[in-house]
Write a protein that holds these residues in place. Structure first.
Motif, PDB file in Angstrom:
ATOM      1  N   GLU A 211      17.499  44.979  36.712  1.00 46.53           N
ATOM      2  CA  GLU A 211      17.370  46.412  36.997  1.00 46.53           C
ATOM      3  C   GLU A 211      18.631  47.170  36.585  1.00 46.53           C
ATOM      4  O   GLU A 211      18.533  48.286  36.065  1.00 46.53           O
ATOM      5  CB  GLU A 211      17.068  46.656  38.478  1.00 46.53           C
ATOM      6  CG  GLU A 211      16.795  48.129  38.744  1.00 46.53           C
ATOM      7  CD  GLU A 211      16.322  48.432  40.138  1.00 46.53           C
ATOM      8  OE1 GLU A 211      16.203  47.499  40.961  1.00 46.53           O
ATOM      9  OE2 GLU A 211      16.074  49.636  40.408  1.00 46.53           O
ATOM     10  N   ASN A 212      19.809  46.594  36.772  1.00 41.14           N
ATOM     11  CA  ASN A 212      21.054  47.301  36.436  1.00 41.14           C
ATOM     12  C   ASN A 212      22.144  46.445  35.793  1.00 41.14           C
ATOM     13  O   ASN A 212      22.940  46.960  35.015  1.00 41.14           O
ATOM     14  CB  ASN A 212      21.644  47.957  37.703  1.00 41.14           C
ATOM     15  CG  ASN A 212      20.887  49.214  38.112  1.00 41.14           C
ATOM     16  OD1 ASN A 212      20.828  50.189  37.361  1.00 41.14           O
ATOM     17  ND2 ASN A 212      20.265  49.170  39.283  1.00 41.14           N
TER      18      ASN A 212
ATOM     19  N   GLU B 202       8.466  49.034  32.575  1.00 43.63           N
ATOM     20  CA  GLU B 202       9.038  49.499  33.855  1.00 43.63           C
ATOM     21  C   GLU B 202       7.944  50.093  34.736  1.00 43.63           C
ATOM     22  O   GLU B 202       8.113  51.165  35.327  1.00 43.63           O
ATOM     23  CB  GLU B 202      10.146  50.536  33.602  1.00 43.63           C
ATOM     24  CG  GLU B 202      11.248  50.041  32.693  1.00 43.63           C
ATOM     25  CD  GLU B 202      12.408  51.014  32.514  1.00 43.63           C
ATOM     26  OE1 GLU B 202      12.485  52.000  33.275  1.00 43.63           O
ATOM     27  OE2 GLU B 202      13.231  50.784  31.618  1.00 43.63           O
TER      28      GLU B 202
ATOM     29  N   GLU C 226      15.539  55.100  25.516  1.00 44.16           N
ATOM     30  CA  GLU C 226      15.361  56.530  25.806  1.00 44.16           C
ATOM     31  C   GLU C 226      16.095  57.450  24.835  1.00 44.16           C
ATOM     32  O   GLU C 226      16.744  58.415  25.239  1.00 44.16           O
ATOM     33  CB  GLU C 226      15.784  56.829  27.250  1.00 44.16           C
ATOM     34  CG  GLU C 226      14.989  56.016  28.260  1.00 44.16           C
ATOM     35  CD  GLU C 226      15.460  56.176  29.701  1.00 44.16           C
ATOM     36  OE1 GLU C 226      16.353  56.986  29.957  1.00 44.16           O
ATOM     37  OE2 GLU C 226      14.911  55.474  30.571  1.00 44.16           O
TER      38      GLU C 226
ATOM     39  N   LYS D 216      23.487  46.595  32.126  1.00 42.35           N
ATOM     40  CA  LYS D 216      23.819  47.895  31.530  1.00 42.35           C
ATOM     41  C   LYS D 216      25.330  47.977  31.281  1.00 42.35           C
ATOM     42  O   LYS D 216      26.120  47.359  31.992  1.00 42.35           O
ATOM     43  CB  LYS D 216      23.348  49.019  32.453  1.00 42.35           C
ATOM     44  CG  LYS D 216      21.824  49.083  32.569  1.00 42.35           C
ATOM     45  CD  LYS D 216      21.370  50.049  33.647  1.00 42.35           C
ATOM     46  CE  LYS D 216      19.857  50.085  33.763  1.00 42.35           C
ATOM     47  NZ  LYS D 216      19.408  50.857  34.938  1.00 42.35           N
TER      48      LYS D 216
ATOM     49  N   HIS E 237      18.291  44.212  29.468  1.00 40.51           N
ATOM     50  CA  HIS E 237      18.140  45.676  29.543  1.00 40.51           C
ATOM     51  C   HIS E 237      19.471  46.249  29.967  1.00 40.51           C
ATOM     52  O   HIS E 237      19.920  45.904  31.062  1.00 40.51           O
ATOM     53  CB  HIS E 237      17.036  46.006  30.548  1.00 40.51           C
ATOM     54  CG  HIS E 237      16.910  47.462  30.892  1.00 40.51           C
ATOM     55  ND1 HIS E 237      16.125  48.324  30.174  1.00 40.51           N
ATOM     56  CD2 HIS E 237      17.445  48.183  31.902  1.00 40.51           C
ATOM     57  CE1 HIS E 237      16.176  49.527  30.709  1.00 40.51           C
ATOM     58  NE2 HIS E 237      16.971  49.470  31.768  1.00 40.51           N
TER      59      HIS E 237
ATOM     60  N   ALA F 272      12.029  59.966  34.002  1.00 41.35           N
ATOM     61  CA  ALA F 272      12.394  58.672  34.589  1.00 41.35           C
ATOM     62  C   ALA F 272      13.858  58.656  34.974  1.00 41.35           C
ATOM     63  O   ALA F 272      14.496  57.630  34.983  1.00 41.35           O
ATOM     64  CB  ALA F 272      12.089  57.551  33.609  1.00 41.35           C
TER      65      ALA F 272
HETATM   66  O1  G3I Z   1      26.889  50.261  41.428  1.00 40.25           O
HETATM   67  C1  G3I Z   1      27.046  51.366  42.346  1.00 40.25           C
HETATM   68  C2  G3I Z   1      27.650  50.875  43.603  1.00 40.25           C
HETATM   69  O2  G3I Z   1      28.947  50.403  43.349  1.00 40.25           O
HETATM   70  C3  G3I Z   1      27.681  52.030  44.617  1.00 40.25           C
HETATM   71  O3  G3I Z   1      28.149  51.584  45.831  1.00 40.25           O
HETATM   72  C4  G3I Z   1      26.272  52.602  44.792  1.00 40.25           C
HETATM   73  C5  G3I Z   1      26.259  53.816  45.733  1.00 40.25           C
HETATM   74  O4  G3I Z   1      25.200  54.690  45.423  1.00 40.25           O
HETATM   75  O5  G3I Z   1      25.800  53.019  43.557  1.00 40.25           O
HETATM   76  C6  G3I Z   1      25.694  51.951  42.637  1.00 40.25           C
HETATM   77  O6  G3I Z   1      25.161  52.403  41.434  1.00 40.25           O
HETATM   78  C7  G3I Z   1      23.787  52.744  41.450  1.00 40.25           C
HETATM   79  C8  G3I Z   1      23.077  51.802  40.480  1.00 40.25           C
HETATM   80  O7  G3I Z   1      21.726  52.188  40.368  1.00 40.25           O
HETATM   81  C9  G3I Z   1      23.130  50.346  40.928  1.00 40.25           C
HETATM   82  O8  G3I Z   1      22.519  50.219  42.186  1.00 40.25           O
HETATM   83  C10 G3I Z   1      23.640  54.181  40.992  1.00 40.25           C
HETATM   84  O9  G3I Z   1      24.189  55.043  41.947  1.00 40.25           O
HETATM   85  C11 G3I Z   1      22.182  54.514  40.764  1.00 40.25           C
HETATM   86  O10 G3I Z   1      22.086  55.798  40.170  1.00 40.25           O
HETATM   87  C12 G3I Z   1      21.587  53.491  39.840  1.00 40.25           C
HETATM   88  O11 G3I Z   1      20.211  53.816  39.660  1.00 40.25           O
HETATM   89  C13 G3I Z   1      19.543  53.102  38.645  1.00 40.25           C
HETATM   90  C14 G3I Z   1      19.110  54.059  37.548  1.00 40.25           C
HETATM   91  O12 G3I Z   1      18.355  53.334  36.566  1.00 40.25           O
HETATM   92  C15 G3I Z   1      20.291  54.730  36.873  1.00 40.25           C
HETATM   93  O13 G3I Z   1      19.830  55.637  35.947  1.00 40.25           O
HETATM   94  C16 G3I Z   1      18.307  52.461  39.265  1.00 40.25           C
HETATM   95  O14 G3I Z   1      18.711  51.463  40.207  1.00 40.25           O
HETATM   96  C17 G3I Z   1      17.433  51.823  38.190  1.00 40.25           C
HETATM   97  O15 G3I Z   1      16.207  51.432  38.739  1.00 40.25           O
HETATM   98  C18 G3I Z   1      17.156  52.844  37.102  1.00 40.25           C
HETATM   99  O16 G3I Z   1      16.414  52.204  36.089  1.00 40.25           O
HETATM  100  C19 G3I Z   1      16.048  53.043  34.974  1.00 40.25           C
HETATM  101  C20 G3I Z   1      15.982  52.137  33.752  1.00 40.25           C
HETATM  102  O17 G3I Z   1      17.202  51.454  33.602  1.00 40.25           O
HETATM  103  C21 G3I Z   1      15.639  52.942  32.496  1.00 40.25           C
HETATM  104  N1  G3I Z   1      14.433  53.717  32.690  1.00 40.25           N
HETATM  105  C22 G3I Z   1      14.365  54.537  33.868  1.00 40.25           C
HETATM  106  C23 G3I Z   1      14.655  53.701  35.114  1.00 40.25           C
HETATM  107  C24 G3I Z   1      14.535  54.556  36.367  1.00 40.25           C
HETATM  108  O18 G3I Z   1      15.487  55.577  36.415  1.00 40.25           O
END
Ligand code: G3I
Length: 401
Positions: free
Chosen positions: A79-80, A304, A197, A83, A118, A319
């Motif tokens: 999921e992350n 996804e 994207e 990246k 991813h 998204a």
């Molecule tokens: O890593 C930090 C962590 O250190 C911190 O404590 C925490 C507090 O909020 O944040 C963490 O980062 C978060 C990260 O996910 C890991 O959990 C970010 O804030 C959060 O914005 C991030 O969201 C991810 C998002 O992509 C970012 O754009 C989602 O989990 C993930 O599901 C989402 O996935 C994307 C695909 O990669 C591409 N397509 C769209 C899809 C949905 O947005």
């Protein structure tokens, strides 16, 4: 009992067991889809490492999540943790944090799963240093500005506003990142989302106005595929995007991929994210989308998948995690579970109809509790890992009656 009757009875038992299994041994998603496509889920760090984050998931919940992944899926996506922001937060060969990514890949290997990577090149979750010129002042690295994306959180490459890298510098960084990451998991990660994207949501421009485009130019996409192919010639290289259910974005994507194909760029699969909602797309719209995407002659991966069950989600096709407040406002729609089941049934009917093209279906998360869009309860399992009516609907669609 005569012999003929016994064998008919035996056949009937086998067929019934194949279709429904038993209460003690219920049908799983990977069994139901085994003749059609791989079926997987995006897993987060707690699942990959087995360690609870103590905020959202207890140790007991994480262990249940892991058991569910092993039971239901034969494919995983990260999921992350693969990246750029997470795997190479700092510049240079010493700037990598491979721990969580290694845990992800090892989870897939030890469970004999098909492993997806991813993503390599994205406008989001990319650290500002990637776009910065050599030795910029520290305040520039942390600045957001100027390209219409200001106001987004710092550090994600949304709107780096300081002195910029040259085209050559950015290409070199892209090359080194791809060579290192793809090279490390060569032969283990089978499919890479090389570019994510890059197509614009609105307007007539095909490409999104990202820093990749601004600094390198439109051939940043071809270069990324070229570098990935050099790093692992056997990996399937995917272009991945959302909103392809809508005709205008889909047509831009088809134009882009045809142009890449004409230049001999090794794009080998189309990823259609499929972040959708309970109202749309209809079966006909999804069928049409898959029919048109298939004309590219490449495998289609549903990368996804999730279905937003919130009132607010009925107007959204984006998204971006920043839109979640809007897309999950107003609570769930009436009869959310039933509508979710109907939508999943309709989507899987379309995927199965296009089984010659659709080779992978990945849900974006394991259960509603860990979903990026948890407020929309968009997945097949609830936060306690219990199957929802949507799970039964998918099994029914995928199982010959
Ligand atoms: O890593 C930090 C962590 O250190 C911190 O404590 C925490 C507090 O909020 O944040 C963490 O980062 C978060 C990260 O996910 C890991 O959990 C970010 O804030 C959060 O914005 C991030 O969201 C991810 C998002 O992509 C970012 O754009 C989602 O989990 C993930 O599901 C989402 O996935 C994307 C695909 O990669 C591409 N397509 C769209 C899809 C949905 O947005």
């Amino acid at each position: 009992m005569n012999k003929r009757f016994t064998s008919v009875l035996a056949l009937a038992v086998v067929l019934t067991a194949g279709a429904h299994r038993s209460e003690a041994d219920p049908m799983t998603l990977k069994d139901a889809c085994k003749d059609d496509f791989l079926i997987g889920a995006a897993i987060n760090r707690t699942i990959a490492t087995g360690a609870a984050d103590n905020a959202n998931r207890s140790q007991e919940q994480v262990e249940k999540d892991i058991a569910l992944v092993k039971e239901q899926f034969n494919q995983i996506s990260p999921e992350n943790d693969l990246k750029w922001q997470l795997i190479q937060p700092r510049e240079g060969a010493d700037g990598y944090d491979f721990g969580p990514a290694d845990a992800y890949v090892n989870f897939g290997l030890s469970n004999h799963m098909y492993i997806v990577g991813h993503t390599l090149v994205w406008h989001n979750q990319t650290p500002n240093w990637v776009f910065a010129g050599t030795n910029p002042p520290p305040e520039a690295i942390n600045a957001n500005a100027g390209d219409g994306l200001a106001g987004r959180p710092a550090g994600r490459g949304f709107g780096y506003g300081g002195p910029r890298a040259s085209r050559e510098e950015l290409l070199q960084r892209m090359h080194d990142h791809i060579a290192t990451v793809v090279g490390r998991y060569k032969g283990k990660v089978k499919v890479w989302d090389v570019v994510n994207e890059a197509v614009a949501d609105n307007g007539t421009n095909i490409l999104r106005n990202s820093l990749w485009l601004q600094i390198i130019g439109p051939d940043f996409i071809a270069k990324a595929f070229q570098y990935a192919h050099e790093a692992d010639p056997d990996a399937i290289l995917r272009y991945n995007d959302y909103g392809l259910e809508g005709a205008s974005k889909r047509h831009k994507l088809i134009t882009l991929i045809r142009s890449l194909q004409a230049q001999g760029v090794p794009v080998m699969a189309i990823g259609s994210q499929t972040h959708v909602n309970v109202s749309s797309p209809s079966f006909e719209t999804e069928d049409q989308a898959l029919t048109e995407l298939a004309t590219l002659g490449l495998p289609i991966h549903i990368t996804e998948l999730d279905v937003n069950g919130s009132q607010g989600g009925r107007r959204s096709t984006g998204a971006d995690v920043a839109n979640n407040a809007a897309t999950t406002q107003g609570g769930l729609v009436d009869n959310a579970n039933q509508r979710l089941a109907n939508q999943y049934a309709s989507l899987f009917r379309a995927f199965l109809k296009h089984r010659d093209s659709v080779k992978v279906v990945t849900l974006w998360g394991v259960n509603d509790g860990v979903s990026w869009r948890a407020g929309g309860r968009p997945l097949l399992f609830d936060a306690n890992d219990q199957p929802k009516p949507a799970f039964d609907a998918v099994i029914k669609e995928a199982t010959p009656q």
